[in-house]
Design a protein around this motif. Structure first.
Motif, PDB file in Angstrom:
ATOM      1  N   GLY A   1      58.309  28.445   4.531  1.00  0.00           N
ATOM      2  CA  GLY A   1      58.413  28.749   5.949  1.00  0.00           C
ATOM      3  C   GLY A   1      57.505  29.907   6.339  1.00  0.00           C
ATOM      4  O   GLY A   1      56.780  29.840   7.332  1.00  0.00           O
ATOM      5  N   LEU A   2      57.565  30.947   5.523  1.00  0.00           N
ATOM      6  CA  LEU A   2      56.724  32.114   5.825  1.00  0.00           C
ATOM      7  C   LEU A   2      55.251  31.751   5.731  1.00  0.00           C
ATOM      8  O   LEU A   2      54.435  32.185   6.555  1.00  0.00           O
ATOM      9  CB  LEU A   2      57.041  33.256   4.851  1.00  0.00           C
TER      10      LEU A   2
ATOM     11  N   TYR B   1      53.836  28.811   6.204  1.00  0.00           N
ATOM     12  CA  TYR B   1      53.466  28.028   7.377  1.00  0.00           C
ATOM     13  C   TYR B   1      53.321  28.933   8.588  1.00  0.00           C
ATOM     14  O   TYR B   1      52.363  28.837   9.357  1.00  0.00           O
ATOM     15  CB  TYR B   1      54.517  26.951   7.635  1.00  0.00           C
ATOM     16  N   GLY B   2      54.286  29.832   8.755  1.00  0.00           N
ATOM     17  CA  GLY B   2      54.250  30.741   9.895  1.00  0.00           C
ATOM     18  C   GLY B   2      53.000  31.602   9.900  1.00  0.00           C
ATOM     19  O   GLY B   2      52.374  31.810  10.938  1.00  0.00           O
TER      20      GLY B   2
ATOM     21  N   ILE C   1      62.304  35.228  20.038  1.00  0.00           N
ATOM     22  CA  ILE C   1      61.513  34.384  19.135  1.00  0.00           C
ATOM     23  C   ILE C   1      61.758  32.913  19.408  1.00  0.00           C
ATOM     24  O   ILE C   1      60.814  32.115  19.524  1.00  0.00           O
ATOM     25  CB  ILE C   1      61.842  34.714  17.666  1.00  0.00           C
ATOM     26  N   VAL C   2      63.030  32.531  19.510  1.00  0.00           N
ATOM     27  CA  VAL C   2      63.349  31.116  19.713  1.00  0.00           C
ATOM     28  C   VAL C   2      62.800  30.638  21.054  1.00  0.00           C
ATOM     29  O   VAL C   2      62.271  29.535  21.165  1.00  0.00           O
ATOM     30  CB  VAL C   2      64.866  30.874  19.634  1.00  0.00           C
TER      31      VAL C   2
ATOM     32  N   ALA D   1      59.270  29.912  20.684  1.00  0.00           N
ATOM     33  CA  ALA D   1      59.011  28.760  19.822  1.00  0.00           C
ATOM     34  C   ALA D   1      59.316  27.448  20.522  1.00  0.00           C
ATOM     35  O   ALA D   1      58.788  26.403  20.155  1.00  0.00           O
ATOM     36  CB  ALA D   1      59.845  28.869  18.544  1.00  0.00           C
TER      37      ALA D   1
ATOM     38  N   TYR E   1      55.567  32.506  15.821  1.00  0.00           N
ATOM     39  CA  TYR E   1      55.532  32.643  14.367  1.00  0.00           C
ATOM     40  C   TYR E   1      55.175  34.063  13.950  1.00  0.00           C
ATOM     41  O   TYR E   1      55.742  34.614  13.006  1.00  0.00           O
ATOM     42  CB  TYR E   1      54.538  31.655  13.752  1.00  0.00           C
TER      43      TYR E   1
ATOM     44  N   ALA F   1      58.216  36.031  14.322  1.00  0.00           N
ATOM     45  CA  ALA F   1      59.195  35.760  13.275  1.00  0.00           C
ATOM     46  C   ALA F   1      58.846  36.516  12.004  1.00  0.00           C
ATOM     47  O   ALA F   1      59.708  37.097  11.347  1.00  0.00           O
ATOM     48  CB  ALA F   1      59.273  34.254  12.999  1.00  0.00           C
ATOM     49  N   ILE F   2      57.563  36.511  11.675  1.00  0.00           N
ATOM     50  CA  ILE F   2      57.144  37.215  10.456  1.00  0.00           C
ATOM     51  C   ILE F   2      57.316  38.717  10.609  1.00  0.00           C
ATOM     52  O   ILE F   2      57.763  39.400   9.687  1.00  0.00           O
ATOM     53  CB  ILE F   2      55.702  36.844  10.108  1.00  0.00           C
TER      54      ILE F   2
ATOM     55  N   TYR G   1      59.540  40.097  12.365  1.00  0.00           N
ATOM     56  CA  TYR G   1      60.978  40.303  12.252  1.00  0.00           C
ATOM     57  C   TYR G   1      61.379  40.424  10.789  1.00  0.00           C
ATOM     58  O   TYR G   1      62.136  41.325  10.406  1.00  0.00           O
ATOM     59  CB  TYR G   1      61.700  39.147  12.938  1.00  0.00           C
TER      60      TYR G   1
ATOM     61  N   ILE H   1      66.185  32.143  12.712  1.00  0.00           N
ATOM     62  CA  ILE H   1      64.783  32.451  12.432  1.00  0.00           C
ATOM     63  C   ILE H   1      64.322  31.623  11.228  1.00  0.00           C
ATOM     64  O   ILE H   1      63.197  31.106  11.203  1.00  0.00           O
ATOM     65  CB  ILE H   1      64.594  33.960  12.156  1.00  0.00           C
TER      66      ILE H   1
ATOM     67  N   LEU I   1      61.172  28.915  11.120  1.00  0.00           N
ATOM     68  CA  LEU I   1      60.081  28.936  10.142  1.00  0.00           C
ATOM     69  C   LEU I   1      59.945  27.626   9.372  1.00  0.00           C
ATOM     70  O   LEU I   1      58.837  27.198   9.065  1.00  0.00           O
ATOM     71  CB  LEU I   1      60.280  30.094   9.155  1.00  0.00           C
ATOM     72  N   ILE I   2      61.059  26.999   9.034  1.00  0.00           N
ATOM     73  CA  ILE I   2      60.945  25.787   8.206  1.00  0.00           C
ATOM     74  C   ILE I   2      60.980  24.516   9.030  1.00  0.00           C
ATOM     75  O   ILE I   2      60.938  23.410   8.488  1.00  0.00           O
ATOM     76  CB  ILE I   2      62.042  25.710   7.126  1.00  0.00           C
TER      77      ILE I   2
ATOM     78  N   TYR J   1      58.567  21.530   8.398  1.00  0.00           N
ATOM     79  CA  TYR J   1      58.772  20.637   7.259  1.00  0.00           C
ATOM     80  C   TYR J   1      59.798  19.553   7.580  1.00  0.00           C
ATOM     81  O   TYR J   1      59.711  18.437   7.086  1.00  0.00           O
ATOM     82  CB  TYR J   1      59.194  21.439   6.026  1.00  0.00           C
TER      83      TYR J   1
END
Lengths: 286, 248, 260
Positions: free
Chosen positions: A25-26, A28-29, A241-242, A245, A257, A260-261, A263, C107, C111-112, C115
């Motif tokens: 996830g990280l 990708y972000g 953040i949401v 997104a 993203y 989020a990172i 954060y 959060i 991030l995921i 996928y």
């Protein structure tokens, strides 16, 4: 010093289940926020990051979440400490000992909903005050939810944390045999206040500090409560953040993203800060 | 002469520290070998390796002429007894003793017969339905024995089994074990740090120190060995008699 | 005297929400400034019994979801917590287990999410199960870790030397002794899943309508009465569990191990 022999199948499986999703996830972000992948992205760029880092409202949200967290945990701590120190016996046996578990049955969603229905201008307490004549109009009731200070969020978070914290403190009280130490101190001539300040509180706080930190993180990361009780400005960081997104504006997604990172980095920063602080404090008592 | 148990060049290190250095040990059948060793000598590791609960870095172990190192603990027929009588907390005395038999899927009548037979010599007849937390230290140790002996293991490994007991209980347990060992022709390794106990319990004696093992061909040879501490003991008691510890 | 008042206030603060939710759930209209709803109905409670009612479907879905997540998380956590407890880097793994919790579930979901989209799991029940599992399972490890003491390890070895196979040892020694830990783990994971909203809503793309999602839907529809009913259903399992055995919700004292 990790030999091949030590990379066993279960460790691989555990890594996949526990850590890989986070890392993926990280990863990708990171890639998305730097423009390397993703819709509308044209290649590596740091513009999204600079946009966010220079964006006042991002820092405002982060700081807002952090302050709400500190205040909520602080208030909960005071109440929980007070209850455990004064009502220790009743928390062990009797009605209170069962009642204190009840709020653990409430999810954040329900607490948020309840606080809204109780403390909003059209809520229960407003009607109650109207009925007994303290206010004469719906507008006279103060803004407690969806307000600029996050009072509703603080109320809800405190409601959730306090019983939990009380139970933890009660557990510490018993496991650390605090009553015994209190007796020893008294027999050495300590006054009530000295016993409290030098024995009871230090022991409880020392052992509870990890839990307090976890509660802080919990409030900062909470989503349902600010969603129900917060407002557009200031926004708690998770909601911010949401929102970004999920916006229709695709240009916002890389920023989401990046946020989020940031954060996650902020949490890491808090974590290491906490470790440092914890080490300092133990030295003071050595 | 083929020995019952033969250990050859057994070594183990842990985190760079040597625990066992090329141990050579042999035991004849129906014999109890006392191994004298203090904590840190490697005695527990030795027993655990024999039982299959830990691995050695090198060495060979054979039981009745057959190599044993590649076998899993459940296949070795070697029972390891801890210092603290470790009874299964969720089972009563009867079920604790019957445990090994139930694993072998023996039928109920046979299990009852054999367990009740075992209770007698152990002095546990009136306790068969008690749960472990209702028993004293000595009683627990007796149950642990019964549980180990009833599966008729080829080899019994006792790791300071009486260490946690008071002096009187210790003495009666030592007697009990000696009698049972003779009665049932048990082969065993009995590890202890207590000099007197080592002499009482074993038919033969050995000593383990800093991971090295020394075998003695007879108990007399052991007494003569200055390092064994026997002479120190004798001196202690004679000096006491002579009053050399009077106040100065 | 002061104590009585203080404790009564606390008792009121705790019980009031439950009563309030219950009352609201029977409401039909609640005009200002009435303290209680001015119009009542039992129809929404009655609708619960008809399977076509959205809330009933949500209840069923939540139960299915949370029980699945609870079971899978418990079994997996039990297995891995043992491996961790006997391993060399025990503390490292156990500290890492806190990570998914520290990162807010929502959060984590953001991030995921990619996928899940790529694998077509987004918007599906399976996707939500997997996502919730990733959050619950590390928590389960933290809970189950307390079971693997050196005494348990010794009992396991003891069973081996008495001739027990791995399966027999599991069945006859480990599982009976682990009963209360396993129950605690199941209920904790169940509750995390049961209460979850953010991640569920995000990964489920609004299509997986659990009870918590329903609360938000009704709030957005300005129907506090159905939202209250949904909320009441949400707190019901925990309240029941609590009355059965408070220690299933929370273990406070180290003194009470499984077998004392």
């Amino acid at each position: 010093m990790i030999s091949i022999k030590q990379i066993t199948p279960w460790k691989t499986a555990l890594f996949i289940l526990m850590l890989l999703p986070m890392l993926l996830g990280l990863g990708y972000g990171l890639l998305y926020s730097f423009g390397v992948i993703g819709l509308l992205n044209t290649g590596f760029t740091s513009e999204h990051w600079s946009d966010i880092l220079l964006n006042f409202s991002f820092w405002k949200s982060l700081l807002f979440s952090f302050s709400i967290g500190l205040i909520s945990v602080g208030i909960s701590l005071v109440i929980a400490l007070w209850m455990v120190v004064n009502w220790h016996h009743d928390l062990k046996k009797g009605k209170l000992s069962t009642l204190i578990y009840l709020p653990l049955a409430f999810p954040a969603t329900v607490v948020g909903f309840f606080i809204f229905q109780s403390f909003s201008k059209a809520g229960f307490w407003s009607r109650f005050l109207y009925q007994i004549g303290i206010i004469s109009e719906i507008e006279d009731f103060p803004s407690l939810v969806n307000d600029a200070y996050g009072i509703g969020i603080i109320l809800a978070s405190t409601f959730i944390i306090t019983p939990f914290l009380s139970l933890i403190l009660k557990g510490i009280f018993e496991n650390e045999h605090v009553t015994k130490f209190q007796h020893i101190a008294k027999s050495l001539g300590a006054s009530q206040r000295q016993v409290l300040m030098k024995i009871t509180l230090p022991i409880l706080l020392q052992k509870a500090k990890t839990s307090l930190f976890l509660f802080l993180i919990f409030v900062i990361g909470s989503y349902e409560i600010p969603l129900l009780l917060g407002r557009q400005n200031p926004k708690m960081i998770t909601v911010a953040i949401v929102d970004k997104a999920q916006r229709f504006n695709l240009n916002d997604i890389p920023q989401a993203y990046a946020m989020a990172i940031l954060y996650v980095l902020f949490l890491l920063f808090l974590f290491f800060g906490f470790q440092r602080l914890a080490k300092l404090k133990t030295k003071a008592y050595a | 002469m083929s020995e019952f148990l033969n250990i050859d060049d057994l070594s183990k290190t842990f985190e760079g520290q040597p625990i066992l250095n090329g141990i050579h040990l042999s035991l004849e059948s129906n014999t109890v070998l006392s191994i004298l060793g203090k904590s840190g000598s490697g005695k527990t590791t030795l027993l655990k390796i024999i039982a299959g609960l830990e691995d050695a870095d090198q060495g060979r172990i054979s039981l009745e002429g057959k190599p044993v190192m590649t076998l899993k603990p459940q296949k070795r027929n070697i029972v390891y007894l801890y210092q603290e009588a470790l009874l299964f907390p969720h089972l009563n005395v009867f079920e604790n003793i019957a445990f090994g038999l139930r694993l072998q899927k023996k039928d109920q009548t046979e299990i009852e017969k054999r367990v009740i037979q075992m209770l007698g010599p152990l002095g546990l007849e009136h306790m068969k339905y008690k749960s472990p937390n209702q028993l004293s230290g000595g009683e627990k140790q007796r149950v642990a024995f019964g549980r180990a002996i009833i599966v008729e293991p080829k080899l019994l490994l006792l790791d300071e089994p009486f260490g946690a007991l008071d002096v009187e209980t210790r003495h009666s347990m030592q007697q009990l074990f000696k009698n049972l060992a003779k009665q049932l022709s048990i082969s065993a390794l009995f590890v202890t740090h207590d000099l007197k106990e080592a002499i009482i319990m074993g038919d033969d004696i050995g000593k383990i120190e800093n991971g090295n093992y020394k075998a003695y061909t007879s108990k007399k040879e052991f007494y003569k060995d200055a390092k064994s501490g026997v002479t120190d003991e004798i001196d202690f008691w004679s000096n006491l008699q002579r009053g050399e510890f009077s106040k100065s | 005297m002061r104590k009585q008042i203080g404790q009564s206030i606390v008792g009121f603060i705790i019980l009031f929400p439950i009563v309030f939710l219950l009352i609201l759930s029977f409401g039909k209209q609640w005009f200002y400034p009435h303290i209680l709803p001015n119009l009542w109905q039992t129809s929404q409670w009655e609708s619960l019994f008809s399977p076509s009612f959205q809330l009933t479907k949500s209840l069923g879905l939540s139960l299915l979801l949370s029980i699945s997540v609870g079971l899978v998380s418990t079994v997996t956590a039990f297995y891995f917590s043992k491996k961790i407890a006997y391993s060399y880097n025990k503390t490292t793994w156990q500290s890492l287990a806190y990570v998914p919790y520290l990162l807010s579930p929502i959060i984590f979901a953001v991030l995921i999410h990619f996928y899940f989209l790529k694998t077509g799991l987004s918007g599906s029940l399976l996707g939500v199960i997997i996502a919730q599992f990733l959050i619950c399972f590390p928590f389960g490890i933290i809970i189950c870790s307390t079971f693997w003491t050196s005494q348990i390890q010794s009992l396991e070895n003891l069973s081996f030397t008495l001739g027990g196979s791995t399966t027999q040892t599991l069945k006859r020694v480990l599982l009976p002794l682990a009963k209360s830990t396993l129950l605690l783990c199941f209920f904790q994971c169940f509750l995390i899943s049961w209460f979850e909203y953010g991640l569920t809503h995000f990964i489920g793309a609004g299509k997986v309508k659990t009870l918590t999602v329903s609360v938000f839907t009704y709030v957005n529809e300005a129907n506090p009465f159905l939202a209250a009913l949904a909320g009441f259903l949400l707190i019901l399992p925990s309240v029941i569990l609590l009355l059965v055995n408070k220690r299933l919700i929370f273990k406070t004292s180290k003194k009470h191990t499984d077998y004392e």
